[in-house]
Design an enzyme around this catalytic site. Structure first.
Site, PDB file in Angstrom:
ATOM      1  N   SER A   1    -115.482  -1.375 -52.323  1.00 48.48           N
ATOM      2  CA  SER A   1    -115.527  -0.086 -51.654  1.00 48.48           C
ATOM      3  C   SER A   1    -116.467   0.918 -52.331  1.00 48.48           C
ATOM      4  O   SER A   1    -116.831   1.921 -51.720  1.00 48.48           O
ATOM      5  CB  SER A   1    -114.125   0.514 -51.562  1.00 48.48           C
ATOM      6  OG  SER A   1    -113.599   0.744 -52.856  1.00 48.48           O
TER       7      SER A   1
ATOM      8  N   LYS B   1    -117.571   8.458 -57.392  1.00 51.55           N
ATOM      9  CA  LYS B   1    -117.036   7.948 -56.123  1.00 51.55           C
ATOM     10  C   LYS B   1    -116.171   9.035 -55.499  1.00 51.55           C
ATOM     11  O   LYS B   1    -115.411   9.715 -56.214  1.00 51.55           O
ATOM     12  CB  LYS B   1    -116.214   6.677 -56.413  1.00 51.55           C
ATOM     13  CG  LYS B   1    -115.696   5.963 -55.173  1.00 51.55           C
ATOM     14  CD  LYS B   1    -114.990   4.672 -55.551  1.00 51.55           C
ATOM     15  CE  LYS B   1    -114.517   3.897 -54.337  1.00 51.55           C
ATOM     16  NZ  LYS B   1    -113.855   2.622 -54.709  1.00 51.55           N
TER      17      LYS B   1
ATOM     18  N   SER C   1    -113.663  -3.898 -55.873  1.00 52.37           N
ATOM     19  CA  SER C   1    -114.469  -2.781 -55.356  1.00 52.37           C
ATOM     20  C   SER C   1    -115.503  -2.196 -56.319  1.00 52.37           C
ATOM     21  O   SER C   1    -116.342  -1.397 -55.897  1.00 52.37           O
ATOM     22  CB  SER C   1    -113.552  -1.654 -54.872  1.00 52.37           C
ATOM     23  OG  SER C   1    -112.948  -2.008 -53.671  1.00 52.37           O
TER      24      SER C   1
END
Lengths: 467, 63
Positions: free
Chosen positions: A149, A74, A173
């Site tokens: 996210s 990420k 997330s």
């Protein structure tokens, strides 16, 4: 192909790490223009690392199951010499001179970084509809959000652009995109995995965890990621057990699985309700005892988590938003502004209440070994859909999506998110297994047993055949 | 002017030179009201100003 399948193929010399990495890079080249899962692709360094991994294996240096396996990070984990944007304009040209703890650990375990994944701006939202880098799209239906996210990480894993990915979870997330994209995501116990070098959102709510195709892959990844790190003030000096569930059919005999009779099964798409109950009956069939329980008011717990996040995120962003207000997308700027006006007393009362509710949950977890609940009340909504009808009632999409996940960030309990089935129109539906602190190994064992029996994990997004 | 027992969000925002949307004000109002309603659960002898750590909380709950 799963991590474990690839690891076996590497050791049987049926495949090399270079071949595996080339396959992933080819998928990225083919599908990233449509799905937008990656912000940065590190093809040349990935191939160099893969060649080194192959050489090491040839020389007999085996770093374990992740050796030579392509991985995506990420884009909020600091990567030495590689841009780390946090999905934002504010950090759009930030190139760290150090690696985040999980980047270090996964590299030491032999994983090959193929790139950095797209995400909701600053990890502060669940759509991954990013105003600066564009919308990340769900591979099961590109008109829909992948969740966030950690949306890019989920898409990368679901499509085989990477075999595993890192994620962070401050209010769902990891678990939400895992559920919307039909993969596995684990939010470990707070303190289990170091947050050092992960750009923060909420100090006391942020969790770092694995995102993988299946449960055993999540166990392999967590094994490499977990452990005390003195550089992270919230890291816990806890023993790291063997997380890997056994191969072959796993009995759940003697396990007590709690099914909450309030909150978690209210205001759901009936398809989600059916899918999660099917998982519960599967567990029962494998020997577990299902026990009806009542949990503390979930709405109240969500309020504590929201107040905590608003205040902590405002504190994180205070120096940036003052100087670069126009660099923030509308939704994130509004949330940061809300946090800036929230009274400090509200934040402190939320901390007191949070501790009190945790005590109630820990008492419940003496009566049962874990809870089984839905991860999200719906299948993935459309990109740009601000409201959604659930069981005939309109609800804000963001609040609906986080309703069943957010509270566990405030409690710090470990939670496994895994596929529970599919909607009539072929979209993945997800469930969560929630356990006692530090009991990830049990959650992974239950998850593996359910996965082996249901076979949901074998179904792939249309147009993405197995590698 | 405040419309409830809670803070005057508009004034708080203006002091920070921020303009909150009506939806944002309503959400803050809702959060604050819920917190107010939960005050009965607070143990006022407890010290809240500490870093949240699960291990420590667990010990407390076992006492």
């Amino acid at each position: 192909m799963t991590v474990l399948e690839a690891a076996a193929a590497l050791r049987r010399k049926q495949l090399s790490s270079v071949e595996l990495t080339v396959q992933c890079l080819a998928r990225i080249e083919k599908h990233n223009p449509d799905l937008n899962a990656f912000i940065t692709i590190t093809a040349s360094t990935a191939l160099a690392e893969a060649r080194k991994a192959d050489e090491e294996l040839t020389l007999g240096l085996d770093r374990g199951l992740l050796h030579g396996i392509p991985l995506a990070h990420k884009d909020l984990f600091c990567t030495h010499g590689v841009r780390t944007t946090s999905g934002s304009k504010v950090f759009s040209s930030y190139i760290p001179n150090f690696d985040a703890a999980v980047v270090e650990r996964l590299r030491e375990a032999g994983a090959i970084m193929v790139g950095k994944t797209g995400m909701h701006e600053h990890a502060y939202g669940i759509t991954s509809n990013n105003p600066h880098f564009g919308a990340v799209r769900n591979p099961w239906d590109p008109q829909r959000i992948p969740g966030g996210s950690s949306g890019g990480s989920a898409v990368a894993v679901a499509t085989g652009m990477a075999l595993m990915a890192t994620g962070t979870d401050t209010g769902g997330s990891i678990r939400v995109p895992a559920a919307y994209c039909g993969i596995t995501g684990l939010k470990p116990t707070f303190g289990r995995v170091s947050k050092f070098g992960a750009l923060p959102l909420g100090f006391s709510l942020d969790h770092v965890g694995p995102m993988t195709r299946d449960v055993r892959d999540a166990a392999a990844m967590l094994q490499a990621m977990a452990g005390y790190d003195r550089r992270d003030q919230t890291s816990a000096d806890q023993p790291v057990p063997d997380f890997m569930p056994p191969l072959g059919e796993i009995s759940l005999q003697g396990l007590r699985i709690g099914l909450p009779q309030n909150f978690f099964f209210e205001k759901l798409d009936p398809q989600v309700d059916n899918a999660v109950h099917f998982m519960a009956y599967t567990a029962q069939d494998l020997g577990a005892e299902l026990i009806d329980i009542r949990v503390p008011d979930g709405h109240q717990l969500n309020v504590l988590a929201q107040v905590t996040l608003l205040a902590e995120a405002a504190s994180v962003h205070e120096p940036y938003i003052r100087k670069q207000r126009s660099s923030y997308g509308d939704d994130v700027r509004t949330l940061v502004d809300m946090g800036r006006v929230l009274p400090a007393t509200d934040y402190l009362q939320a901390q007191r209440l949070r501790k009190r509710i945790l005590g109630v949950y820990l008492d419940l977890l003496k009566q049962v070994d874990c809870f089984l609940v839905p991860a999200v009340p719906i299948a993935a909504p459309l990109i740009g859909q601000n409201e959604i009808a659930i069981d005939g009632q309109m609800e804000d999409t963001r609040l609906a999506t986080t309703r069943l996940v957010r509270g566990f960030n405030a409690l710090g309990l470990p939670v496994l998110s895994m596929p529970a089935g599919f909607s009539r129109d072929g979209m993945p539906l997800g469930c969560q297994i929630v356990g006692r602190p530090w009991d990830e190994a049990l959650l992974l064992q239950i998850g593996a047993a359910l996965e082996d029996r249901t076979g949901h994990v074998k179904r792939l997004p249309p147009g993405f055949p197995p590698a | 002017m405040s419309t409830s027992l809670g803070p005057d969000w508009k004034a708080l925002a203006a002091a920070q030179k921020i303009e909150l949307t009506e939806t944002a004000r309503e959400r803050l109002e809702g959060l604050s009201k819920t917190l107010l309603g939960l005050r009965g659960l607070i143990d006022w002898t407890e010290e809240p100003a500490q870093i949240f750590q699960l291990a420590a909380s667990q010990e407390d709950s076992a006492e």
